[in-house]
Scaffold this motif. Structure first.
Motif, PDB file in Angstrom:
ATOM      1  N   GLY A  76       0.809  -1.205   0.000  1.00  0.00           N
ATOM      2  CA  GLY A  76       0.000   0.000   0.000  1.00  0.00           C
ATOM      3  C   GLY A  76       0.844   1.257   0.000  1.00  0.00           C
ATOM      4  O   GLY A  76       2.059   1.226   0.195  1.00  0.00           O
ATOM      5  N   ILE A  77       0.186   2.386  -0.202  1.00  0.00           N
ATOM      6  CA  ILE A  77       0.835   3.694  -0.334  1.00  0.00           C
ATOM      7  C   ILE A  77       0.574   4.513   0.925  1.00  0.00           C
ATOM      8  O   ILE A  77      -0.554   4.558   1.425  1.00  0.00           O
ATOM      9  CB  ILE A  77       0.282   4.430  -1.572  1.00  0.00           C
ATOM     10  N   ILE A  78       1.610   5.177   1.443  1.00  0.00           N
ATOM     11  CA  ILE A  78       1.482   5.998   2.638  1.00  0.00           C
ATOM     12  C   ILE A  78       1.444   7.473   2.234  1.00  0.00           C
ATOM     13  O   ILE A  78       2.360   7.985   1.595  1.00  0.00           O
ATOM     14  CB  ILE A  78       2.652   5.767   3.617  1.00  0.00           C
ATOM     15  N   VAL A  79       0.342   8.131   2.615  1.00  0.00           N
ATOM     16  CA  VAL A  79       0.143   9.543   2.295  1.00  0.00           C
ATOM     17  C   VAL A  79       0.115  10.337   3.602  1.00  0.00           C
ATOM     18  O   VAL A  79      -0.662  10.023   4.502  1.00  0.00           O
ATOM     19  CB  VAL A  79      -1.179   9.771   1.537  1.00  0.00           C
ATOM     20  N   ALA A  80       0.939  11.359   3.695  1.00  0.00           N
ATOM     21  CA  ALA A  80       0.929  12.244   4.861  1.00  0.00           C
ATOM     22  C   ALA A  80       0.163  13.508   4.514  1.00  0.00           C
ATOM     23  O   ALA A  80       0.581  14.275   3.634  1.00  0.00           O
ATOM     24  CB  ALA A  80       2.361  12.592   5.273  1.00  0.00           C
ATOM     25  N   ASN A  81      -0.967  13.704   5.175  1.00  0.00           N
ATOM     26  CA  ASN A  81      -1.744  14.926   4.960  1.00  0.00           C
ATOM     27  C   ASN A  81      -1.215  15.998   5.906  1.00  0.00           C
ATOM     28  O   ASN A  81      -1.584  16.067   7.073  1.00  0.00           O
ATOM     29  CB  ASN A  81      -3.229  14.674   5.230  1.00  0.00           C
ATOM     30  N   GLU A  82      -0.354  16.860   5.395  1.00  0.00           N
ATOM     31  CA  GLU A  82       0.338  17.866   6.208  1.00  0.00           C
ATOM     32  C   GLU A  82      -0.227  19.270   5.994  1.00  0.00           C
ATOM     33  O   GLU A  82       0.462  20.261   6.256  1.00  0.00           O
ATOM     34  CB  GLU A  82       1.834  17.847   5.873  1.00  0.00           C
ATOM     35  N   VAL A  83      -1.455  19.363   5.542  1.00  0.00           N
ATOM     36  CA  VAL A  83      -2.045  20.679   5.311  1.00  0.00           C
ATOM     37  C   VAL A  83      -2.055  21.497   6.589  1.00  0.00           C
ATOM     38  O   VAL A  83      -1.679  22.666   6.613  1.00  0.00           O
ATOM     39  CB  VAL A  83      -3.469  20.548   4.733  1.00  0.00           C
ATOM     40  N   THR A  84      -2.491  20.885   7.699  1.00  0.00           N
ATOM     41  CA  THR A  84      -2.559  21.616   8.969  1.00  0.00           C
ATOM     42  C   THR A  84      -1.338  21.392   9.852  1.00  0.00           C
ATOM     43  O   THR A  84      -1.094  22.184  10.772  1.00  0.00           O
ATOM     44  CB  THR A  84      -3.813  21.218   9.766  1.00  0.00           C
ATOM     45  N   THR A  85      -0.580  20.335   9.613  1.00  0.00           N
ATOM     46  CA  THR A  85       0.524  19.986  10.518  1.00  0.00           C
ATOM     47  C   THR A  85       1.902  20.247   9.928  1.00  0.00           C
ATOM     48  O   THR A  85       2.905  20.106  10.628  1.00  0.00           O
ATOM     49  CB  THR A  85       0.439  18.500  10.911  1.00  0.00           C
TER      50      THR A  85
END
Length: 403
Positions: free
Chosen positions: A209-218
């Protein structure tokens, strides 16, 4: 700090789709905002968590003016050097050197594009995410429907329940993990347990699987590190950026690992938007990163955040009306005890009268603080003193306790 007056009564032609306040802000400088009467408000939300360098930062203003005088917008078929330089910079800070970037306008757009990218690569497999994460204001990312997502609700779980929760997930059916790595864009400022994050990532990786980091707020130094995922020692395949990337200018990006980018290009993946890879937004993003590096703002976020949190914790020890204070870098929360008339919404209004703009999340009964990374300790001290004062006066019956 004197009580502030609201704006004079006027006809409002803006659709009220979200709760607003009666304040007319006309200018800003660093962490200070001013209304039409010259009253000062200290901004402890960085606009909407976006003005990471403070309002009207001179370097960003100069970059916008300079680039706008040259070229602001181009067709998506027209490559430009400004976008190429910005992409190289973003790939460098995300640890995805050699990969590819796409620049858009908002974090929601970037999150939605990331879902589109992952689903193109994994086809019919579902995506994993946390139930309380905020991925987007719309679209498949925003809905997190059962068709597309499998959600983990860790908010009330105990550490000994980790394995049972993860064993209940058919990871062979999971194609990607979209991780919001701390603070929760939903506003609660709660950080997922490190053991849970690492085990979930490991199981997704074991199933290709693919790991996505949602860093919009962090991301962009908000949590005291360049990115929230750095607190978990995880290397993502895709990173989503927004908010602080533009210091208030609407620009976002996704950074994609080299191998996945090659698969997308070889597999005929397409995505076109009117302001994709615009030179002006890319120039701003490049200048924001350079400024953060040269002014040491990521390190400052860590140090200032620790100072701020210590002050909030001292308030919780002093006032029974407060139940908790928590934070990481410069994303912090002050939680009010449940069952009291004096709650976060009441405190929010009192602080606004005193000239402080803070976040308020009634569902969690918290005040939230996401100031510019340039916030001065003197302003933090003023806020802490003001909170202490209004709570003291309320406890002594010397202040209006009505909302």
């Amino acid at each position: 700090m004197p009580e502030h007056a609201g704006m004079e009564a006027a006809v409002n032609h803006l659709l009220n789709s979200y709760t607003d306040v009666d304040v007319d802000i006309v200018s800003g400088q660093n962490c200070s905002l001013y209304d039409h009467s010259g009253n000062r408000f200290v901004d402890f939300e960085a606009g909407l968590w976006s003005a990471a360098l403070g309002h009207s930062h001179p370097r960003i203003t100069r970059a916008i003016t300079d680039q706008a005088s040259k070229i602001s917008h181009l067709h998506t078929r027209t490559p430009n050097t400004v976008a190429q330089l910005a992409a190289e910079t973003i790939l460098g800070i995300t640890g995805l050197a050699g990969g590819k970037c796409v620049f858009l306008n908002s974090g929601s757009e970037a999150a939605e594009l990331s879902v589109k990218v992952v689903r193109h690569l994994v086809r019919n497999r579902k995506l994993l995410s946390f139930a309380n994460s905020y991925l987007s204001a719309y679209g498949r990312a925003g809905e997190k429907s059962e068709v597309d997502f499998r959600l983990i609700d860790w908010s009330n779980m105990e550490l000994h329940e980790l394995d049972a929760i993860l064993n209940d997930i058919p990871f062979q059916e999971i194609g990607g993990f979209i991780l919001e790595p701390g603070g929760s864009g939903s506003g609660f400022v709660r950080f997922p347990p490190s053991e849970l994050v690492k085990k979930a990532v490991e199981k997704v990786r074991q199933n290709n699987g693919i790991i996505v980091a949602n860093e919009v707020t962090t991301g962009m130094g908000r949590t005291g590190k360049w990115f929230g995922i750095h607190h978990y020692q995880i290397e993502p395949d895709i990173v989503i950026l927004g908010k602080g990337l533009g210091n208030g200018y609407p620009v976002s990006a996704i950074a994609i690992e080299r191998g996945l980018a090659a698969q997308l290009e070889e597999g005929g993946f397409t995505h076109v938007q009117s302001h994709q890879n615009d030179p002006l937004g890319c120039r701003v993003a490049q200048e924001v990163v350079m400024t953060m590096r040269e002014e040491g703002l990521v390190e400052r976020s860590k140090e200032t955040g620790a100072y701020f949190l210590n002050g909030l914790l001292e308030l919780t020890r002093k006032h029974d009306l407060l139940s908790d204070a928590r934070g990481r870098g410069l994303v912090l929360a002050l939680e009010f005890a449940s069952g009291n008339k004096l709650n976060a919404s009441w405190a929010y209004r009192q602080l606004l009268k005193e000239g402080f703009l803070v976040g308020c999340y009634p569902a969690a009964n918290i005040l939230r603080f996401d100031p510019p990374l340039t916030i001065e300790r003197d302003d933090i001290d003023l806020l802490l003193q003001c909170i202490d004062s209004i709570l003291n006066r309320a406890e002594d019956g010397l202040i209006d306790t009505e909302l």
